[in-house]
Design a protein around this motif. Structure first.
Motif, PDB file in Angstrom:
ATOM      1  N   GLN A 100     -30.765  15.047 -26.632  1.00 35.72           N
ATOM      2  CA  GLN A 100     -32.215  15.270 -26.758  1.00 35.72           C
ATOM      3  C   GLN A 100     -32.959  14.701 -25.560  1.00 35.72           C
ATOM      4  O   GLN A 100     -33.942  15.275 -25.105  1.00 35.72           O
ATOM      5  CB  GLN A 100     -32.742  14.656 -28.050  1.00 35.72           C
ATOM      6  N   ARG A 101     -32.493  13.576 -25.041  1.00 36.21           N
ATOM      7  CA  ARG A 101     -33.134  12.956 -23.894  1.00 36.21           C
ATOM      8  C   ARG A 101     -32.852  13.726 -22.594  1.00 36.21           C
ATOM      9  O   ARG A 101     -33.678  13.751 -21.691  1.00 36.21           O
ATOM     10  CB  ARG A 101     -32.660  11.507 -23.729  1.00 36.21           C
ATOM     11  N   PHE A 102     -31.653  14.320 -22.499  1.00 31.34           N
ATOM     12  CA  PHE A 102     -31.213  15.022 -21.292  1.00 31.34           C
ATOM     13  C   PHE A 102     -30.618  16.377 -21.677  1.00 31.34           C
ATOM     14  O   PHE A 102     -29.408  16.592 -21.555  1.00 31.34           O
ATOM     15  CB  PHE A 102     -30.170  14.184 -20.541  1.00 31.34           C
ATOM     16  N   PRO A 103     -31.437  17.309 -22.145  1.00 29.52           N
ATOM     17  CA  PRO A 103     -30.908  18.572 -22.670  1.00 29.52           C
ATOM     18  C   PRO A 103     -30.200  19.441 -21.636  1.00 29.52           C
ATOM     19  O   PRO A 103     -29.349  20.249 -21.991  1.00 29.52           O
ATOM     20  CB  PRO A 103     -32.148  19.273 -23.221  1.00 29.52           C
ATOM     21  N   LYS A 104     -30.491  19.268 -20.357  1.00 36.06           N
ATOM     22  CA  LYS A 104     -29.868  20.103 -19.328  1.00 36.06           C
ATOM     23  C   LYS A 104     -28.674  19.443 -18.655  1.00 36.06           C
ATOM     24  O   LYS A 104     -28.072  20.020 -17.763  1.00 36.06           O
ATOM     25  CB  LYS A 104     -30.901  20.479 -18.268  1.00 36.06           C
ATOM     26  N   ALA A 105     -28.337  18.235 -19.083  1.00 28.37           N
ATOM     27  CA  ALA A 105     -27.252  17.492 -18.446  1.00 28.37           C
ATOM     28  C   ALA A 105     -25.889  18.043 -18.840  1.00 28.37           C
ATOM     29  O   ALA A 105     -25.661  18.422 -19.983  1.00 28.37           O
ATOM     30  CB  ALA A 105     -27.333  16.021 -18.817  1.00 28.37           C
ATOM     31  N   GLU A 106     -25.006  18.068 -17.874  1.00 26.95           N
ATOM     32  CA  GLU A 106     -23.601  18.381 -18.124  1.00 26.95           C
ATOM     33  C   GLU A 106     -22.889  17.041 -18.289  1.00 26.95           C
ATOM     34  O   GLU A 106     -22.845  16.227 -17.357  1.00 26.95           O
ATOM     35  CB  GLU A 106     -23.019  19.149 -16.944  1.00 26.95           C
ATOM     36  N   LEU A 107     -22.349  16.782 -19.484  1.00 27.02           N
ATOM     37  CA  LEU A 107     -21.726  15.498 -19.781  1.00 27.02           C
ATOM     38  C   LEU A 107     -20.288  15.478 -19.303  1.00 27.02           C
ATOM     39  O   LEU A 107     -19.533  16.440 -19.504  1.00 27.02           O
ATOM     40  CB  LEU A 107     -21.798  15.212 -21.274  1.00 27.02           C
ATOM     41  N   GLN A 108     -19.923  14.360 -18.671  1.00 31.45           N
ATOM     42  CA  GLN A 108     -18.572  14.161 -18.157  1.00 31.45           C
ATOM     43  C   GLN A 108     -18.066  12.800 -18.625  1.00 31.45           C
ATOM     44  O   GLN A 108     -18.869  11.895 -18.871  1.00 31.45           O
ATOM     45  CB  GLN A 108     -18.570  14.185 -16.627  1.00 31.45           C
ATOM     46  N   PRO A 109     -16.753  12.626 -18.691  1.00 28.27           N
ATOM     47  CA  PRO A 109     -16.225  11.296 -19.027  1.00 28.27           C
ATOM     48  C   PRO A 109     -16.627  10.275 -17.965  1.00 28.27           C
ATOM     49  O   PRO A 109     -16.741  10.604 -16.783  1.00 28.27           O
ATOM     50  CB  PRO A 109     -14.710  11.491 -19.036  1.00 28.27           C
ATOM     51  N   ALA A 110     -16.836   9.043 -18.396  1.00 29.63           N
ATOM     52  CA  ALA A 110     -17.242   7.978 -17.482  1.00 29.63           C
ATOM     53  C   ALA A 110     -16.137   7.649 -16.495  1.00 29.63           C
ATOM     54  O   ALA A 110     -14.945   7.680 -16.830  1.00 29.63           O
ATOM     55  CB  ALA A 110     -17.605   6.730 -18.273  1.00 29.63           C
ATOM     56  N   GLY A 111     -16.550   7.307 -15.288  1.00 30.43           N
ATOM     57  CA  GLY A 111     -15.627   6.823 -14.275  1.00 30.43           C
ATOM     58  C   GLY A 111     -15.386   5.336 -14.463  1.00 30.43           C
ATOM     59  O   GLY A 111     -15.986   4.685 -15.325  1.00 30.43           O
ATOM     60  N   PRO A 112     -14.520   4.744 -13.632  1.00 28.26           N
ATOM     61  CA  PRO A 112     -14.159   3.331 -13.789  1.00 28.26           C
ATOM     62  C   PRO A 112     -15.346   2.368 -13.655  1.00 28.26           C
ATOM     63  O   PRO A 112     -15.403   1.366 -14.370  1.00 28.26           O
ATOM     64  CB  PRO A 112     -13.141   3.074 -12.675  1.00 28.26           C
ATOM     65  N   ASP A 113     -16.296   2.653 -12.769  1.00 28.79           N
ATOM     66  CA  ASP A 113     -17.444   1.754 -12.605  1.00 28.79           C
ATOM     67  C   ASP A 113     -18.298   1.701 -13.863  1.00 28.79           C
ATOM     68  O   ASP A 113     -18.742   0.633 -14.286  1.00 28.79           O
ATOM     69  CB  ASP A 113     -18.308   2.180 -11.422  1.00 28.79           C
ATOM     70  N   LEU A 114     -18.521   2.857 -14.463  1.00 30.96           N
ATOM     71  CA  LEU A 114     -19.322   2.909 -15.679  1.00 30.96           C
ATOM     72  C   LEU A 114     -18.580   2.271 -16.848  1.00 30.96           C
ATOM     73  O   LEU A 114     -19.172   1.547 -17.659  1.00 30.96           O
ATOM     74  CB  LEU A 114     -19.720   4.346 -16.005  1.00 30.96           C
ATOM     75  N   GLU A 115     -17.278   2.516 -16.950  1.00 32.38           N
ATOM     76  CA  GLU A 115     -16.471   1.883 -18.005  1.00 32.38           C
ATOM     77  C   GLU A 115     -16.511   0.361 -17.869  1.00 32.38           C
ATOM     78  O   GLU A 115     -16.629  -0.353 -18.855  1.00 32.38           O
ATOM     79  CB  GLU A 115     -15.028   2.385 -17.964  1.00 32.38           C
ATOM     80  N   GLU A 116     -16.435  -0.136 -16.628  1.00 34.52           N
ATOM     81  CA  GLU A 116     -16.498  -1.579 -16.395  1.00 34.52           C
ATOM     82  C   GLU A 116     -17.865  -2.134 -16.772  1.00 34.52           C
ATOM     83  O   GLU A 116     -17.971  -3.203 -17.375  1.00 34.52           O
ATOM     84  CB  GLU A 116     -16.197  -1.896 -14.929  1.00 34.52           C
ATOM     85  N   CYS A 117     -18.915  -1.409 -16.448  1.00 36.73           N
ATOM     86  CA  CYS A 117     -20.264  -1.836 -16.806  1.00 36.73           C
ATOM     87  C   CYS A 117     -20.401  -1.947 -18.324  1.00 36.73           C
ATOM     88  O   CYS A 117     -20.909  -2.947 -18.840  1.00 36.73           O
ATOM     89  CB  CYS A 117     -21.284  -0.849 -16.236  1.00 36.73           C
ATOM     90  N   LEU A 118     -19.931  -0.949 -19.055  1.00 38.13           N
ATOM     91  CA  LEU A 118     -20.000  -0.985 -20.518  1.00 38.13           C
ATOM     92  C   LEU A 118     -19.163  -2.125 -21.076  1.00 38.13           C
ATOM     93  O   LEU A 118     -19.592  -2.839 -21.989  1.00 38.13           O
ATOM     94  CB  LEU A 118     -19.558   0.357 -21.109  1.00 38.13           C
ATOM     95  N   ALA A 119     -17.979  -2.336 -20.521  1.00 49.96           N
ATOM     96  CA  ALA A 119     -17.122  -3.441 -20.971  1.00 49.96           C
ATOM     97  C   ALA A 119     -17.814  -4.784 -20.755  1.00 49.96           C
ATOM     98  O   ALA A 119     -17.755  -5.667 -21.622  1.00 49.96           O
ATOM     99  CB  ALA A 119     -15.782  -3.403 -20.246  1.00 49.96           C
ATOM    100  N   ASN A 120     -18.500  -4.946 -19.619  1.00 46.51           N
ATOM    101  CA  ASN A 120     -19.226  -6.191 -19.344  1.00 46.51           C
ATOM    102  C   ASN A 120     -20.349  -6.410 -20.351  1.00 46.51           C
ATOM    103  O   ASN A 120     -20.575  -7.530 -20.813  1.00 46.51           O
ATOM    104  CB  ASN A 120     -19.801  -6.185 -17.928  1.00 46.51           C
ATOM    105  N   ILE A 121     -21.050  -5.343 -20.685  1.00 43.14           N
ATOM    106  CA  ILE A 121     -22.144  -5.459 -21.651  1.00 43.14           C
ATOM    107  C   ILE A 121     -21.595  -5.811 -23.032  1.00 43.14           C
ATOM    108  O   ILE A 121     -22.118  -6.691 -23.719  1.00 43.14           O
ATOM    109  CB  ILE A 121     -22.980  -4.166 -21.681  1.00 43.14           C
ATOM    110  N   CYS A 122     -20.521  -5.156 -23.444  1.00 47.13           N
ATOM    111  CA  CYS A 122     -19.907  -5.458 -24.747  1.00 47.13           C
ATOM    112  C   CYS A 122     -19.381  -6.898 -24.779  1.00 47.13           C
ATOM    113  O   CYS A 122     -19.526  -7.593 -25.790  1.00 47.13           O
ATOM    114  CB  CYS A 122     -18.796  -4.463 -25.055  1.00 47.13           C
ATOM    115  N   HIS A 123     -18.789  -7.345 -23.671  1.00 46.63           N
ATOM    116  CA  HIS A 123     -18.310  -8.729 -23.586  1.00 46.63           C
ATOM    117  C   HIS A 123     -19.483  -9.700 -23.727  1.00 46.63           C
ATOM    118  O   HIS A 123     -19.396 -10.704 -24.433  1.00 46.63           O
ATOM    119  CB  HIS A 123     -17.567  -8.956 -22.264  1.00 46.63           C
TER     120      HIS A 123
END
Length: 172
Positions: free
Chosen positions: A45-68
């Motif tokens: 809903q926020r990004f209706p025209k976006a093509e979604l792709q799996p996260a790369g390593p930098d984004l996965e690391e960022c999410l892991a840091n936030i969860c930690h």
């Protein structure tokens, strides 16, 4: 502005689930919730025209840091990627003001309205908080009613209450 490609990842954490999304400009969304599918629908809903792709390593690391950080909070939440929220000029000013509120501190919607130079815009500040696409990183949970009470929170009042309690313990 249309976003062509948006990297996305979703992971369980202490708050339920966290969905993170980024493009070449930086982090576009960090959304907590109870259901990964509902979070993906919110993102769509926020990004209706976006093509979604799996996260790369930098984004996965960022999410892991936030969860930690959520498991063992200490100071501000680390964001290794630049924040790039999409919003109006007023929302951007509000979100910048929110980023100046440190962990363990809080202010009122009226205080934020004054900080952005619109002292009568408390309700507009509340709407900007509700539109915030980067929960936790743009800490709208630190904004309270003028009487100090907890009002609504886009991602649930119980999440807001828990975040405020944890941040208060950091400064105790």
């Amino acid at each position: 502005m249309s976003i062509c490609h948006l990297q996305v990842s979703c992971q369980p954490c202490r708050l339920g689930w966290l969905l993170i999304a980024a493009d070449q400009q930086g982090l576009r969304a960090l959304l907590p919730g109870d259901d990964p599918q509902a979070l993906r629908e919110d993102l769509h809903q926020r990004f209706p025209k976006a093509e979604l792709q799996p996260a790369g390593p930098d984004l996965e690391e960022c999410l892991a840091n936030i969860c930690h950080w959520l498991e063992k909070p200490c100071g501000e939440i680390p964001a290794s990627l630049p924040l790039a929220p999409t919003g109006t000029a007023f929302q951007q000013r509000v979100w910048q003001a929110l980023r100046n509120i440190r962990a363990g501190q809080h202010c009122s919607y009226r205080d934020v309205a004054h900080a952005v130079g619109q002292p009568t815009a408390s309700r507009a500040v509340a709407r900007a908080c509700a539109a915030n696409p980067l929960a936790l990183l743009i800490p709208c949970h630190r904004v309270l009613r003028s009487d100090g009470g907890i009002s609504g929170y886009r991602w649930g009042v119980e999440r807001k209450r828990a975040l405020l309690a944890e941040e208060q313990q950091l400064n105790a």
